[in-house]
Scaffold this motif. Structure first.
Motif, PDB file in Angstrom:
ATOM      1  N   VAL A   1      38.054  40.984  17.155  1.00  0.00           N
ATOM      2  CA  VAL A   1      38.276  42.248  16.445  1.00  0.00           C
ATOM      3  C   VAL A   1      39.611  42.217  15.703  1.00  0.00           C
ATOM      4  O   VAL A   1      39.693  42.580  14.513  1.00  0.00           O
ATOM      5  N   GLN A   2      40.649  41.797  16.373  1.00  0.00           N
ATOM      6  CA  GLN A   2      41.977  41.796  15.768  1.00  0.00           C
ATOM      7  C   GLN A   2      42.079  40.782  14.632  1.00  0.00           C
ATOM      8  O   GLN A   2      42.707  41.056  13.592  1.00  0.00           O
ATOM      9  N   ARG A   3      41.472  39.606  14.807  1.00  0.00           N
ATOM     10  CA  ARG A   3      41.521  38.594  13.748  1.00  0.00           C
ATOM     11  C   ARG A   3      40.756  39.063  12.520  1.00  0.00           C
ATOM     12  O   ARG A   3      41.208  38.848  11.384  1.00  0.00           O
ATOM     13  N   ALA A   4      39.633  39.723  12.726  1.00  0.00           N
ATOM     14  CA  ALA A   4      38.882  40.250  11.586  1.00  0.00           C
ATOM     15  C   ALA A   4      39.693  41.322  10.859  1.00  0.00           C
ATOM     16  O   ALA A   4      39.688  41.379   9.619  1.00  0.00           O
ATOM     17  N   GLU A   5      40.388  42.172  11.627  1.00  0.00           N
ATOM     18  CA  GLU A   5      41.153  43.258  11.024  1.00  0.00           C
ATOM     19  C   GLU A   5      42.377  42.747  10.269  1.00  0.00           C
ATOM     20  O   GLU A   5      42.735  43.280   9.212  1.00  0.00           O
ATOM     21  N   SER A   6      43.013  41.711  10.817  1.00  0.00           N
ATOM     22  CA  SER A   6      44.282  41.254  10.230  1.00  0.00           C
ATOM     23  C   SER A   6      44.112  40.189   9.154  1.00  0.00           C
ATOM     24  O   SER A   6      44.952  40.078   8.264  1.00  0.00           O
ATOM     25  N   THR A   7      43.040  39.411   9.217  1.00  0.00           N
ATOM     26  CA  THR A   7      42.918  38.260   8.317  1.00  0.00           C
ATOM     27  C   THR A   7      41.612  38.233   7.536  1.00  0.00           C
ATOM     28  O   THR A   7      41.616  38.214   6.303  1.00  0.00           O
ATOM     29  N   ILE A   8      40.498  38.223   8.246  1.00  0.00           N
ATOM     30  CA  ILE A   8      39.207  37.947   7.604  1.00  0.00           C
ATOM     31  C   ILE A   8      38.813  39.042   6.629  1.00  0.00           C
ATOM     32  O   ILE A   8      38.525  38.775   5.440  1.00  0.00           O
ATOM     33  N   LEU A   9      38.774  40.293   7.094  1.00  0.00           N
ATOM     34  CA  LEU A   9      38.326  41.383   6.228  1.00  0.00           C
ATOM     35  C   LEU A   9      39.278  41.649   5.063  1.00  0.00           C
ATOM     36  O   LEU A   9      38.815  41.878   3.927  1.00  0.00           O
ATOM     37  N   PRO A  10      40.600  41.633   5.276  1.00  0.00           N
ATOM     38  CA  PRO A  10      41.480  41.793   4.111  1.00  0.00           C
ATOM     39  C   PRO A  10      41.268  40.718   3.050  1.00  0.00           C
ATOM     40  O   PRO A  10      41.267  41.006   1.849  1.00  0.00           O
ATOM     41  N   ALA A  11      41.071  39.473   3.514  1.00  0.00           N
ATOM     42  CA  ALA A  11      40.844  38.385   2.550  1.00  0.00           C
ATOM     43  C   ALA A  11      39.541  38.593   1.789  1.00  0.00           C
ATOM     44  O   ALA A  11      39.474  38.401   0.560  1.00  0.00           O
ATOM     45  N   LEU A  12      38.494  38.979   2.488  1.00  0.00           N
ATOM     46  CA  LEU A  12      37.211  39.193   1.819  1.00  0.00           C
ATOM     47  C   LEU A  12      37.261  40.406   0.883  1.00  0.00           C
ATOM     48  O   LEU A  12      36.632  40.405  -0.176  1.00  0.00           O
ATOM     49  N   SER A  13      37.992  41.447   1.271  1.00  0.00           N
ATOM     50  CA  SER A  13      38.123  42.617   0.397  1.00  0.00           C
ATOM     51  C   SER A  13      38.843  42.251  -0.895  1.00  0.00           C
ATOM     52  O   SER A  13      38.437  42.665  -1.997  1.00  0.00           O
ATOM     53  N   LYS A  14      39.919  41.468  -0.770  1.00  0.00           N
ATOM     54  CA  LYS A  14      40.631  41.034  -1.971  1.00  0.00           C
ATOM     55  C   LYS A  14      39.756  40.131  -2.822  1.00  0.00           C
ATOM     56  O   LYS A  14      39.765  40.226  -4.067  1.00  0.00           O
ATOM     57  N   ALA A  15      39.008  39.242  -2.153  1.00  0.00           N
ATOM     58  CA  ALA A  15      38.125  38.346  -2.900  1.00  0.00           C
ATOM     59  C   ALA A  15      37.046  39.128  -3.630  1.00  0.00           C
ATOM     60  O   ALA A  15      36.704  38.810  -4.783  1.00  0.00           O
ATOM     61  N   GLU A  16      36.509  40.179  -2.973  1.00  0.00           N
ATOM     62  CA  GLU A  16      35.461  40.989  -3.614  1.00  0.00           C
ATOM     63  C   GLU A  16      36.017  41.739  -4.807  1.00  0.00           C
ATOM     64  O   GLU A  16      35.372  41.834  -5.870  1.00  0.00           O
ATOM     65  N   ALA A  17      37.215  42.292  -4.664  1.00  0.00           N
ATOM     66  CA  ALA A  17      37.837  42.998  -5.789  1.00  0.00           C
ATOM     67  C   ALA A  17      38.125  42.043  -6.940  1.00  0.00           C
ATOM     68  O   ALA A  17      37.928  42.378  -8.120  1.00  0.00           O
ATOM     69  N   SER A  18      38.594  40.832  -6.605  1.00  0.00           N
ATOM     70  CA  SER A  18      38.860  39.836  -7.645  1.00  0.00           C
ATOM     71  C   SER A  18      37.565  39.400  -8.324  1.00  0.00           C
ATOM     72  O   SER A  18      37.525  39.195  -9.548  1.00  0.00           O
ATOM     73  N   ALA A  19      36.492  39.269  -7.521  1.00  0.00           N
ATOM     74  CA  ALA A  19      35.204  38.876  -8.094  1.00  0.00           C
ATOM     75  C   ALA A  19      34.671  39.937  -9.043  1.00  0.00           C
ATOM     76  O   ALA A  19      34.036  39.615 -10.064  1.00  0.00           O
ATOM     77  N   ARG A  20      34.916  41.206  -8.717  1.00  0.00           N
ATOM     78  CA  ARG A  20      34.476  42.284  -9.607  1.00  0.00           C
ATOM     79  C   ARG A  20      35.137  42.142 -10.977  1.00  0.00           C
ATOM     80  O   ARG A  20      34.466  42.214 -12.022  1.00  0.00           O
ATOM     81  N   SER A  21      36.441  41.918 -10.964  1.00  0.00           N
ATOM     82  CA  SER A  21      37.156  41.763 -12.236  1.00  0.00           C
ATOM     83  C   SER A  21      36.679  40.514 -12.975  1.00  0.00           C
ATOM     84  O   SER A  21      36.492  40.532 -14.205  1.00  0.00           O
ATOM     85  N   ALA A  22      36.476  39.435 -12.221  1.00  0.00           N
ATOM     86  CA  ALA A  22      36.044  38.187 -12.857  1.00  0.00           C
ATOM     87  C   ALA A  22      34.638  38.330 -13.446  1.00  0.00           C
ATOM     88  O   ALA A  22      34.363  37.809 -14.540  1.00  0.00           O
TER      89      ALA A  22
END
Length: 422
Positions: free
Chosen positions: A346-367
């Motif tokens: 839970v903590q690893r997903a909250e601190s690393t995995i989900l933030p990275a995927l959220s940023k990647a999704e936002a970047s993919a939207r722009s791309a």
């Protein structure tokens, strides 16, 4: 005597204290409210009051002394010759009882008293099991609710892809098939959201049935499933294990069996039966006193098998307790390990995995909007984000279920150990 529902509810309110928030809306259910409603109405707790009444009646019976027996006998009457009619009759009126060893009566009372104490432990164990069941259903409702929230976010993501695809189709930068594929993905996401809502509604109904409510009067449970308490070390948990009713019941049963051993031993001392009365001699008109005393022989021999049986049952209980303690220790170790592993996820997903995927999704939207990324690559990132969120929800659910098991085993509110951490 049954503890007040509010007393135990207050203790158990510490369970999942990290994930329970104050409810502002009457349609939001708190864990403390679920506990209080269950304790005040669940029928499984009501039967113990009747059981205790029955034991109190047994205690009164066990304390009674041997009864007085009044008797009468007629001899030498209605026979032949000199015993014809009532002329030579002898009428005796007697009263009798027996001298019971005082230790026997005390042992009987001790057996019943020990059983009363054992019922108190049973009540505590029943309450813990009942409230643990309520907490598990609360967690299931919270997990379903969190799943709905995640799917709402996913539907919003899919809607964004549909709108972006439509703009590219209108601009002639993408074929119509891309927009249709995005619309189909949105429809599937909406279907998943509808299913999750039905599942959440069923989980709330199951929770409400804990206190006999068939139509839940709440729309949400007040919780942040992803906030977890910090547990003490396993060594401290193992020390707390001694307070569990599952081990305390062995102490209560030991007292019961010790009392039965003492009761069995008192059977080796015989009762002394006595009888006294008066006799009237009809032919002379005289009266005379009569009395008798009798003692049963062979009491020690008859009591020996019962004593051996009671002593064997007492000795066997020690092995039963050791086996039970080992099983509880293993269960605690498994639950503690599972809680630690799942909490890490839970903590690893909250601190690393989900933030990275959220940023990647936002970047993919722009791309994608700039034409530098395909729709499938963007959609895959959205699917990866949803899968990671679901994994986190599943890990949080498993963590809380493990915490509930630890709470049940140690009879200690989890929230009483340490403040929760995000």
């Amino acid at each position: 005597m049954l503890l007040r529902p509010t007393t135990r509810a207050a203790v158990w309110a510490g369970l999942l204290a990290s994930c329970v928030a104050s409810a502002q809306s009457p349609a939001t259910l708190r864990l403390e409210d679920a506990f209080e409603r269950t304790l005040s109405s669940h029928p499984s707790l009501q039967r113990f009051a009747l059981q205790q009444d029955a034991l109190r009646a047994e205690a009164l019976t066990a304390a009674q002394r041997p009864p007085l027996v009044v008797g009468a006998s007629l001899e030498n009457a209605l026979g032949t010759g000199d015993t014809g009619g009532l002329g030579g009759a002898e009428l005796s009126v007697t009263v009798g009882s027996s001298f019971e060893p005082r230790a026997r009566r005390q042992a009987r009372v001790a057996v019943v008293d020990a059983r009363v104490a054992a019922v108190d432990v049973q009540i505590e164990a029943e309450r813990l099991d009942l409230l643990a069941g309520v907490a598990r259903r609360f967690v299931e409702a919270a997990a379903a609710q969190t799943e709905v929230e995640a799917l709402r976010t996913h539907v919003a993501q899919r809607q964004a892809t549909v709108e972006a695809a439509a703009r590219r189709v209108r601009a002639g930068a993408s074929p119509q098939s891309v927009q249709l594929t995005a619309a189909a993905a949105l429809a599937r996401a909406e279907l998943e959201l509808d299913r999750a809502r039905v599942t959440a509604r069923a989980a709330r109904r199951t929770l409400a049935l804990s206190w006999g409510e068939r139509d839940p009067g709440f729309d949400r449970v007040a919780t942040d499933l992803l906030r977890l308490p910090v547990l003490p070390s396993f060594a401290e948990l193992a020390r707390l294990l001694e307070r569990t009713p599952e081990l305390r019941k062995f102490a209560s049963e030991t007292r019961v069996r010790e009392a039965r051993v003492q009761l069995a031993r008192t059977q080796s001392r015989p009762d002394v039966a006595w009888e006294a009365g008066v006799r009237r001699l009809q032919d002379t008109g005289d009266t005379a006193f009569l009395g008798s005393v009798s003692i049963a022989l062979g009491s020690q021999a008859r009591a020996a098998p019962g004593i051996r049986s009671a002593e064997a049952e007492l000795e066997a209980l020690a092995f039963e307790r050791d086996a039970g303690a080992l099983m509880l220790y293993a269960t605690l170790a498994e639950a503690s390990g599972r809680a630690e592993v799942e909490a890490l996820a839970v903590q690893r997903a909250e601190s690393t995995i989900l933030p990275a995927l959220s940023k990647a999704e936002a970047s993919a939207r722009s791309a994608y909007q700039a034409g530098a990324l395909t729709y499938l690559e963007w959609a895959q990132l959205q699917a990866d984000w949803l899968a990671a969120r679901r994994d986190q929800i599943a890990a949080a659910r498993s963590t809380h279920l493990a915490l509930i098991e630890i709470q049940r085993l140690t009879a200690t509110p989890v929230g009483a150990w340490q403040e929760s951490t995000p």
